[in-house]
Design an enzyme around this catalytic site. Structure first.
Site, PDB file in Angstrom:
ATOM      1  N   GLU A  33       0.879  -1.162   0.000  1.00 41.19           N
ATOM      2  CA  GLU A  33       0.000   0.000   0.000  1.00 41.19           C
ATOM      3  C   GLU A  33       0.925   1.222   0.000  1.00 41.19           C
ATOM      4  O   GLU A  33       1.848   1.286   0.808  1.00 41.19           O
ATOM      5  CB  GLU A  33      -0.884   0.028   1.253  1.00 41.19           C
ATOM      6  N   ARG A 257       5.865 -12.798   9.413  1.00 42.27           N
ATOM      7  CA  ARG A 257       6.653 -11.603   9.156  1.00 42.27           C
ATOM      8  C   ARG A 257       7.945 -11.695   9.944  1.00 42.27           C
ATOM      9  O   ARG A 257       8.033 -12.342  10.986  1.00 42.27           O
ATOM     10  CB  ARG A 257       5.865 -10.356   9.570  1.00 42.27           C
ATOM     11  N   LYS A 267       5.183  -0.078   9.415  1.00 40.90           N
ATOM     12  CA  LYS A 267       5.130   1.183   8.678  1.00 40.90           C
ATOM     13  C   LYS A 267       4.553   2.300   9.551  1.00 40.90           C
ATOM     14  O   LYS A 267       5.018   3.428   9.533  1.00 40.90           O
ATOM     15  CB  LYS A 267       4.247   1.005   7.432  1.00 40.90           C
TER      16      LYS A 267
END
Length: 554
Positions: A33, A257, A267
């Site tokens: 994104e 992750r 982020k």
RNA sequence: UGGCCUAUAGUAUAAUGGUAGUACAACAGAUUUUGGUUCUGUCUGUCUUGGUUCGAAUCCAGGUAGGCCAACCA
């Protein structure tokens, strides 16, 4: 000899799919994104997605999941593209979920026509109130029973901008008692009268992740849609939507992750560090963003190697920062040019060296390099800068460096003996006086003397000044988000140390951004983007391994 | 008082019913004109309890521990 390296679980799935003819080629995608900069965690995903299609044949798309106009910006699109390329990967197609807004709108209508979606007038609070909890079932919305005709009309009017933000949503009609919370009539479309970075003001309704991601995968015929573990619960909805829409069945697979000690890979939190000025931007060299690591001097090779070594699995993990440091040292050791730089200078005078004499000595550029690297001339004289920490007034045991009466080799030059030293009123050492042994010159040493220690130096008359920035870990604890309170409490106050006046070999003034150096005995360095020939600035990428600090603590 | 995911040295990851291996870290030593590099060696592991089997890290069951799920974020 073929080295059988174990496959990770995704490779196993792919090999199986290929073997039984399910696919002839595989298609993956990297789907960021554009609401922030890429970080080391993304590097894992990039290496995985691109690596898989390189290994098994097929291709990888870069697709921006840009379905939320209020957080997304073109700046992030550009940085993401730059970072992926810098890591060494080229995508087949540059795509955007926003390219599919018309199709996704039609998909929504299909669901309405099938009686599988409805327009809900509830507020977000009302939806949440009826959602239930993980242990209690939810309750149906009072608007759940609307007719297909009414839903179609309302949805079209949502699109036409007749309603305010938040006043209506389109929801899937699944099961409010489902054990998977995501299957309790998830929101599919919401109203946002917001400017989109690509579609401008064309739309005032935007699809949610669940109606965008899987459908984009399907449109692109992605075979293996790889994401992180937190999307596991979404898979049921991912499959449900594909099945009900009767479109190409992409399949989702999830891996854990990667977490790294002493940093954060979120982020949102990285953005907080930027916005609250704990760091000086997304590419601050202390950040484990791709751009920060690039600026700090990491190489794409070392980051890829790191991702390769940590592998892919499904369990929670916390990878040691020392492995990343190992990877970058290993690569830089082979490619970095060796130079001498004195970061904390103290003057050294060679009392028996002819006054005003200078000479050239030759020093290796990098004996570890594949082509051996060659040699360079370095100007030597009777007045040098050496590292303050290389002299000890009262030496500890096993000290190989300078001390009163001790001998030491000046790298690529002569052996010297410390005869005297001068202190100022505060007791700081201001000058060290040595004698040199003329027959001990590097290359034709006939002195027969062996110096146990070797130190680096630069000639005071020939050195250039430079600013040097030393970085340390950004956090004082291994897992800042696992500790009590806000993670910013654990920021390392000493993560940046600026040395305004270091002395470097003169030629280093011409160093260009991207050049990699080893300042002998001090670490690996690279010019910062702020660097100019008039004011050179170097970033320390990583120190050299230092077994002396351990020895000295004994 | 729910569902889902996970569990192998300090860390990360192999072993796919048949000798528990590799890397990083740590430790010891050799070499070294970088206390770097290189080389050699050492240490430490299958969450637990049962079951299946000639044989289980692997398959099954029950525990335990950790993670995820109640955004009109992705």
């Amino acid at each position: 000899m073929t080295e059988e390296k174990g496959l990770n679980f995704i490779e196993e799935i792919i090999e199986e799919d290929l073997k039984n003819g399910k696919y002839r080629q595989i298609i993956t995608r990297f789907p960021p994104e554009p609401n922030g900069y890429l970080h080391i965690g993304h590097a894992s995903s990039i290496c995985l997605n691109f690596g898989l299609t390189q290994k098994y044949g097929g291709y990888t798309n870069l697709r921006f999941d840009d379905t939320n106009p209020v957080t997304e910006e073109t700046e992030f699109v550009e940085s993401i593209k730059e970072d992926v390329r810098w890591l060494g990967f080229e995508w087949k197609n540059e795509l955007y979920a926003s390219d599919y807004f018309d199709t996704l709108y039609q998909y929504a209508i299909t669901l309405i026509n099938k009686g599988l979606a409805y327009v809900d007038d509830s507020s977000s609070e009302e939806i949440a109130a009826l959602k239930g909890t993980p242990t209690e079932p939810g309750k149906n919305s009072p608007y759940r029973g609307r007719s297909v005709h009414e839903n179609l009309d309302l949805f079209e009017r949502m699109r036409n901008g007749e309603f305010k933000d938040g006043s209506k949503t389109l929801r899937a009609k699944i099961d409010m008692a489902h054990s998977n919370m995501l299957m309790r009539d998830p929101v599919l479309y919401r109203i946002k009268h917001a400017h989109h970075h690509r579609t401008g003001n064309k739309w005032c309704i935007y699809p949610m992740y669940d109606l965008a991601h899987g459908q984009s995968d399907s449109i692109e015929k992605v075979t293996h849609s790889i994401c992180t573990l937190e999307f596991v619960p979404h898979r049921e909805l991912y499959d449900w939507l594909i099945e009900k829409l009767e479109i190409y069945p992409s399949r989702q697979y999830e891996f854990a992750r990667r977490n790294l000690t002493y940093t954060i890979t979120s982020k949102r939190k990285l953005m907080q560090l930027v916005n609250e000025n704990h760091v000086q931007g997304w590419d601050d060299p202390r950040m484990t963003t791709i751009s920060g690591m690039r600026r700090r001097g990491f190489t794409p090779e070392s980051i890829r190697d790191f991702c390769d070594r940590i592998g892919v699995a499904k369990r929670e993990n916390m990878v040691d920062m020392s492995l990343l440091e190992f990877c970058v040292r290993e690569h830089l050791n082979k490619i970095a040019i060796r130079r001498m730089a004195v970061l904390d200078p103290v003057k050294l005078v060679i009392t028996n060296y002819p006054k005003d004499q200078t000479e050239e000595v030759w020093s290796e550029n990098n004996p570890e390099a594949e082509n051996n690297g060659g040699t360079r001339p370095v100007m030597f004289s009777g007045e040098l800068w050496i590292e303050r920490e290389d002299f000890m007034e009262v030496p500890v045991k096993k000290w190989f460096r300078l001390a009163p009466g001790a001998i030491v080799r000046l790298k690529s030059a002569y052996i010297i003996k410390c005869e005297n030293y001068i202190k100022d009123k505060e007791g700081n050492i201001t000058e060290i006086q040595c004698s040199y042994i003329p027959e001990s010159r590097s290359g034709n040493d006939t002195s027969g003397i062996h110096a146990k220690g070797t130190i680096h130096w630069v000639s005071t008359a020939h050195a250039a000044k430079a600013e040097v920035r030393l970085y340390d870990r950004l956090f004082t604890v291994e897992n800042p988000t696992g500790e009590e309170g806000d993670f910013t409490r654990y920021i390392n106050p000493n993560s940046l140390q600026i040395i305004k006046e270091a002395y470097i070999e003169n030629s280093l003034k011409e160093a260009k951004e991207g050049n990699k150096y080893q300042f002998i005995r001090k670490g690996y360095f690279t010019p910062d983007k702020d660097s100019t020939p008039e004011h050179p600035v170097f970033n320390r990428t990583v120190t050299l391994k230092d077994t002396w600090v351990k020895e000295s603590r004994k």
